[in-house]
Design an enzyme around this catalytic site. Structure first.
Site, PDB file in Angstrom:
ATOM      1  N   ARG A 160      58.945 -75.611 -54.085  1.00 12.33           N
ATOM      2  CA  ARG A 160      57.901 -76.640 -54.170  1.00 12.33           C
ATOM      3  C   ARG A 160      56.519 -75.984 -54.223  1.00 12.33           C
ATOM      4  O   ARG A 160      55.638 -76.377 -54.987  1.00 12.33           O
ATOM      5  CB  ARG A 160      58.026 -77.575 -52.971  1.00 12.33           C
ATOM      6  CG  ARG A 160      56.952 -78.633 -52.876  1.00 12.33           C
ATOM      7  CD  ARG A 160      57.267 -79.632 -51.766  1.00 12.33           C
ATOM      8  NE  ARG A 160      56.153 -80.558 -51.609  1.00 12.33           N
ATOM      9  CZ  ARG A 160      55.137 -80.353 -50.784  1.00 12.33           C
ATOM     10  NH1 ARG A 160      55.106 -79.280 -50.015  1.00 12.33           N
ATOM     11  NH2 ARG A 160      54.153 -81.226 -50.721  1.00 12.33           N
ATOM     12  N   ASP A 185      34.640 -76.657 -34.332  1.00 11.94           N
ATOM     13  CA  ASP A 185      36.061 -76.944 -34.111  1.00 11.94           C
ATOM     14  C   ASP A 185      36.192 -77.447 -32.673  1.00 11.94           C
ATOM     15  O   ASP A 185      35.328 -77.204 -31.838  1.00 11.94           O
ATOM     16  CB  ASP A 185      36.923 -75.690 -34.323  1.00 11.94           C
ATOM     17  CG  ASP A 185      38.368 -76.033 -34.659  1.00 11.94           C
ATOM     18  OD1 ASP A 185      38.792 -75.811 -35.812  1.00 11.94           O
ATOM     19  OD2 ASP A 185      39.082 -76.549 -33.756  1.00 11.94           O
ATOM     20  N   TYR A 218      49.922 -89.377 -41.733  1.00  7.43           N
ATOM     21  CA  TYR A 218      48.992 -88.297 -42.104  1.00  7.43           C
ATOM     22  C   TYR A 218      48.438 -88.519 -43.517  1.00  7.43           C
ATOM     23  O   TYR A 218      47.220 -88.492 -43.743  1.00  7.43           O
ATOM     24  CB  TYR A 218      49.729 -86.953 -42.006  1.00  7.43           C
ATOM     25  CG  TYR A 218      49.015 -85.808 -42.663  1.00  7.43           C
ATOM     26  CD1 TYR A 218      47.825 -85.317 -42.152  1.00  7.43           C
ATOM     27  CD2 TYR A 218      49.540 -85.216 -43.822  1.00  7.43           C
ATOM     28  CE1 TYR A 218      47.171 -84.268 -42.766  1.00  7.43           C
ATOM     29  CE2 TYR A 218      48.887 -84.167 -44.443  1.00  7.43           C
ATOM     30  CZ  TYR A 218      47.696 -83.695 -43.912  1.00  7.43           C
ATOM     31  OH  TYR A 218      47.042 -82.662 -44.529  1.00  7.43           O
ATOM     32  N   SER A 231      46.744 -81.719 -39.248  1.00  8.29           N
ATOM     33  CA  SER A 231      47.064 -81.315 -40.623  1.00  8.29           C
ATOM     34  C   SER A 231      48.535 -81.542 -40.987  1.00  8.29           C
ATOM     35  O   SER A 231      48.980 -81.075 -42.039  1.00  8.29           O
ATOM     36  CB  SER A 231      46.681 -79.844 -40.832  1.00  8.29           C
ATOM     37  OG  SER A 231      47.349 -79.025 -39.900  1.00  8.29           O
ATOM     38  N   LYS A 261      44.536 -89.544 -45.188  1.00  2.63           N
ATOM     39  CA  LYS A 261      43.830 -88.896 -46.299  1.00  2.63           C
ATOM     40  C   LYS A 261      43.434 -89.942 -47.357  1.00  2.63           C
ATOM     41  O   LYS A 261      42.350 -89.846 -47.941  1.00  2.63           O
ATOM     42  CB  LYS A 261      44.694 -87.790 -46.900  1.00  2.63           C
ATOM     43  CG  LYS A 261      45.016 -86.647 -45.921  1.00  2.63           C
ATOM     44  CD  LYS A 261      43.757 -85.968 -45.402  1.00  2.63           C
ATOM     45  CE  LYS A 261      44.067 -84.752 -44.548  1.00  2.63           C
ATOM     46  NZ  LYS A 261      42.857 -84.098 -44.010  1.00  2.63           N
ATOM     47  N   SER A 320      44.664 -84.449 -49.274  1.00  2.57           N
ATOM     48  CA  SER A 320      45.965 -83.773 -49.364  1.00  2.57           C
ATOM     49  C   SER A 320      46.825 -84.398 -50.446  1.00  2.57           C
ATOM     50  O   SER A 320      46.686 -85.593 -50.765  1.00  2.57           O
ATOM     51  CB  SER A 320      46.682 -83.902 -48.017  1.00  2.57           C
ATOM     52  OG  SER A 320      48.017 -83.457 -48.105  1.00  2.57           O
ATOM     53  N   ASN A 321      47.753 -83.595 -50.934  1.00  3.00           N
ATOM     54  CA  ASN A 321      48.766 -84.146 -51.851  1.00  3.00           C
ATOM     55  C   ASN A 321      49.516 -85.313 -51.200  1.00  3.00           C
ATOM     56  O   ASN A 321      50.034 -86.180 -51.904  1.00  3.00           O
ATOM     57  CB  ASN A 321      49.722 -83.032 -52.296  1.00  3.00           C
ATOM     58  CG  ASN A 321      50.614 -82.502 -51.191  1.00  3.00           C
ATOM     59  OD1 ASN A 321      51.677 -83.051 -50.928  1.00  3.00           O
ATOM     60  ND2 ASN A 321      50.212 -81.428 -50.528  1.00  3.00           N
ATOM     61  N   GLY A 343      40.932 -81.824 -38.236  1.00  2.00           N
ATOM     62  CA  GLY A 343      41.834 -82.958 -38.056  1.00  2.00           C
ATOM     63  C   GLY A 343      43.250 -82.463 -37.877  1.00  2.00           C
ATOM     64  O   GLY A 343      43.516 -81.262 -37.846  1.00  2.00           O
ATOM     65  N   LEU A 403      35.754 -84.383 -32.887  1.00  2.00           N
ATOM     66  CA  LEU A 403      35.241 -85.347 -33.871  1.00  2.00           C
ATOM     67  C   LEU A 403      34.944 -86.709 -33.238  1.00  2.00           C
ATOM     68  O   LEU A 403      34.306 -87.549 -33.865  1.00  2.00           O
ATOM     69  CB  LEU A 403      36.240 -85.518 -35.012  1.00  2.00           C
ATOM     70  CG  LEU A 403      36.416 -84.329 -35.963  1.00  2.00           C
ATOM     71  CD1 LEU A 403      37.604 -84.568 -36.898  1.00  2.00           C
ATOM     72  CD2 LEU A 403      35.151 -84.076 -36.790  1.00  2.00           C
TER      73      LEU A 403
HETATM   74  P1  NAI Z   1      44.803 -76.429 -39.345  1.00  2.00           P
HETATM   75  O1  NAI Z   1      45.657 -77.349 -38.548  1.00  2.00           O
HETATM   76  O2  NAI Z   1      45.120 -74.961 -39.330  1.00  2.00           O
HETATM   77  O3  NAI Z   1      43.265 -76.602 -38.934  1.00  2.00           O
HETATM   78  C1  NAI Z   1      42.709 -77.840 -38.545  1.00  2.00           C
HETATM   79  C2  NAI Z   1      41.626 -77.550 -37.523  1.00  2.00           C
HETATM   80  O4  NAI Z   1      41.046 -78.781 -37.117  1.00  2.00           O
HETATM   81  C3  NAI Z   1      42.156 -76.868 -36.260  1.00  2.00           C
HETATM   82  O5  NAI Z   1      41.451 -75.647 -35.987  1.00  2.00           O
HETATM   83  C4  NAI Z   1      41.925 -77.884 -35.151  1.00  2.00           C
HETATM   84  O6  NAI Z   1      41.573 -77.310 -33.887  1.00  2.00           O
HETATM   85  C5  NAI Z   1      40.791 -78.711 -35.734  1.00  2.00           C
HETATM   86  N1  NAI Z   1      40.774 -80.079 -35.182  1.00  2.00           N
HETATM   87  C6  NAI Z   1      41.827 -80.905 -35.032  1.00  2.00           C
HETATM   88  N2  NAI Z   1      41.452 -82.064 -34.465  1.00  2.00           N
HETATM   89  C7  NAI Z   1      40.127 -81.960 -34.247  1.00  2.00           C
HETATM   90  C8  NAI Z   1      39.154 -82.817 -33.674  1.00  2.00           C
HETATM   91  N3  NAI Z   1      39.493 -84.033 -33.193  1.00  2.00           N
HETATM   92  N4  NAI Z   1      37.888 -82.402 -33.602  1.00  2.00           N
HETATM   93  C9  NAI Z   1      37.521 -81.170 -34.074  1.00  2.00           C
HETATM   94  N5  NAI Z   1      38.397 -80.298 -34.604  1.00  2.00           N
HETATM   95  C10 NAI Z   1      39.686 -80.684 -34.694  1.00  2.00           C
HETATM   96  O7  NAI Z   1      44.837 -76.990 -40.837  1.00  2.00           O
HETATM   97  P2  NAI Z   1      44.542 -76.231 -42.207  1.00  2.00           P
HETATM   98  O8  NAI Z   1      45.819 -75.831 -42.824  1.00  2.00           O
HETATM   99  O9  NAI Z   1      43.477 -75.246 -42.015  1.00  2.00           O
HETATM  100  O10 NAI Z   1      43.981 -77.457 -43.075  1.00  2.00           O
HETATM  101  C11 NAI Z   1      42.608 -77.791 -43.055  1.00  2.00           C
HETATM  102  C12 NAI Z   1      42.432 -79.181 -43.647  1.00  2.00           C
HETATM  103  O11 NAI Z   1      42.989 -79.197 -44.959  1.00  2.00           O
HETATM  104  C13 NAI Z   1      43.169 -80.276 -42.860  1.00  2.00           C
HETATM  105  O12 NAI Z   1      42.365 -81.447 -42.881  1.00  2.00           O
HETATM  106  C14 NAI Z   1      44.443 -80.493 -43.651  1.00  2.00           C
HETATM  107  O13 NAI Z   1      44.910 -81.822 -43.500  1.00  2.00           O
HETATM  108  C15 NAI Z   1      43.975 -80.217 -45.069  1.00  2.00           C
HETATM  109  N6  NAI Z   1      45.053 -79.758 -45.924  1.00  2.00           N
HETATM  110  C16 NAI Z   1      45.605 -78.512 -45.731  1.00  2.00           C
HETATM  111  C17 NAI Z   1      46.628 -78.060 -46.560  1.00  2.00           C
HETATM  112  C18 NAI Z   1      47.196 -76.684 -46.451  1.00  2.00           C
HETATM  113  O14 NAI Z   1      48.069 -76.354 -47.258  1.00  2.00           O
HETATM  114  N7  NAI Z   1      46.780 -75.840 -45.526  1.00  2.00           N
HETATM  115  C19 NAI Z   1      47.185 -78.937 -47.618  1.00  2.00           C
HETATM  116  C20 NAI Z   1      46.534 -80.239 -47.716  1.00  2.00           C
HETATM  117  C21 NAI Z   1      45.505 -80.600 -46.902  1.00  2.00           C
HETATM  118  C1  15L Z   2      49.476 -80.567 -46.087  1.00  2.00           C
HETATM  119  O1  15L Z   2      48.749 -81.542 -46.232  1.00  2.00           O
HETATM  120  C2  15L Z   2      49.515 -79.781 -44.825  1.00  2.00           C
HETATM  121  O2  15L Z   2      48.276 -79.777 -44.150  1.00  2.00           O
HETATM  122  C3  15L Z   2      49.982 -78.351 -45.032  1.00  2.00           C
HETATM  123  O3  15L Z   2      50.271 -77.764 -43.765  1.00  2.00           O
HETATM  124  C4  15L Z   2      51.212 -78.303 -45.941  1.00  2.00           C
HETATM  125  O4  15L Z   2      52.279 -78.943 -45.300  1.00  2.00           O
HETATM  126  C5  15L Z   2      50.893 -78.992 -47.259  1.00  2.00           C
HETATM  127  O5  15L Z   2      50.379 -80.292 -47.070  1.00  2.00           O
HETATM  128  C6  15L Z   2      52.111 -79.111 -48.190  1.00  2.00           C
HETATM  129  O6  15L Z   2      52.365 -80.190 -48.709  1.00  2.00           O
HETATM  130  O7  15L Z   2      52.758 -78.082 -48.403  1.00  2.00           O
END
Ligand code: NAI
Ligand code: 15L
Length: 268
Positions: free
Chosen positions: A175, A34, A137, A72, A141, A108-109, A70, A49
């Protein structure tokens, strides 16, 4: 296929934290990465990254990558470009150079967020529905999924792109009652994506077996994913507080929900 050694990017984040807890129970050995420190994991790699050398070292010797790192949520285009678009490209290049076999990509959705939600009697949204991102965003994806297809077609690097719904400890909105992916089902799905036989580039939807499901989990189930949870268990207080979804409200008529109706963040 035996359980592989896995690099988990975004290990400090919400899903990274739950997978750190749950994936070892499936026999996976994890390497963590991370851009910020990962609590309780002094051996985690702290790298951006954008750092190709660090990525190459991080992926060396792993069988697979779960790519969560990334931004999110929606953000200015330049930030999305750097972290999600260029960052994912850098990771795929490192994986190609080091001969990594498979990536599980956290899509992602919102890659298809402008897709109308089916009404009663309509078919569920198929994985083959065209990309219709609702934000920069979501666009990142869509890009990630296309990058995955390119690296499969050109380089034989496999990917399962998981269009995650909403992965939180519990659903928090009406939702979310259709999109919820429980933490335990998230681990089940990622495990299935890591260990299924030939996947090429496979796109799946990532949610639990929700009563109010609007998308088709067939391709996820084909990997061996058997969801055990259903958001309906949490529905009563949510519906009492928020009411049933209004299909004529644009924020509820399209898959991306509020991402579709929030004011756009234009490049600047
Ligand atoms: P989050 O925001 O909690 O975690 C993302 C992590 O990526 C963070 O720890 C951040 O420090 C790290 N990060 C960001 N930019 C970076 C970089 N340039 N280099 C290295 N690390 C970096 O997000 P979450 O909720 O854990 O989601 C994880 C993945 O799943 C994301 O890609 C998000 O888009 C995707 N996602 C999540 C959803 C959800 O409901 N939680 C829904 C749809 C997709
Ligand atoms: C995502 O892609 C986001 O990372 C998460 O934080 C939520 O917003 C999720 O979609 C959502 O649609 O609920």
């Amino acid at each position: 296929m035996p359980a592989p050694t896995v690099l988990l990017t975004g290990a400090a984040g919400r899903i990274g934290t739950l997978l750190r807890d749950l994936l070892p129970g499936y026999g996976h050995t994890l390497r963590l990465l991370d851009v910020r420190p990962v609590e309780g994991a002094p051996d985690a790699i702290t790298a951006d990254l954008a750092d190709r050398d660090a990525l190459r070292e991080a992926v060396r010797g792993v069988d697979a990558i779960v790519h969560l790192a990334g931004i999110s949520l929606e953000a200015p285009f330049e930030k999305i470009l750097r972290a999600n678009i260029e960052g994912t490209y850098h990771l795929y290049e490192a994986a190609r150079e080091e001969g990594v076999r498979r990536i599980v990509f956290a899509s992602s959705n919102h890659a298809v967020g402008h897709t109308p939600l089916p009404r009663d009697g309509d078919p569920l949204i198929p994985v083959g529905t065209p990309h219709r991102p609702d934000t920069f965003y979501g666009l990142s994806k869509s890009f990630g999924e296309d990058l995955a297809q390119l690296y499969w077609d050109r380089h034989g690097l496999e990917t399962v792109s998981v269009r995650i719904g909403s992965c939180f400890p519990r659903p928090e909105s009406v939702r979310g009652l259709s999109l919820w992916l429980s933490p335990a089902d998230c681990a089940r799905l990622v495990h299935a994506a890591l260990t299924a036989g030939h996947v090429g580039h496979t796109v799946v939807y990532g949610s639990s077996a929700n009563t109010r499901l609007r998308w088709d989990l067939t391709s996820a189930r084909a990997l061996g994913y058997e969801p055990q949870d259903d958001a309906e268990a949490y529905a009563a207080p949510i519906v009492a507080a928020q009411g049933e979804p209004d299909p004529d409200d644009p924020a509820q008529a399209l898959l991306g929900g509020p991402f579709v109706t929030d004011p756009p963040i234009w490049p600047h």
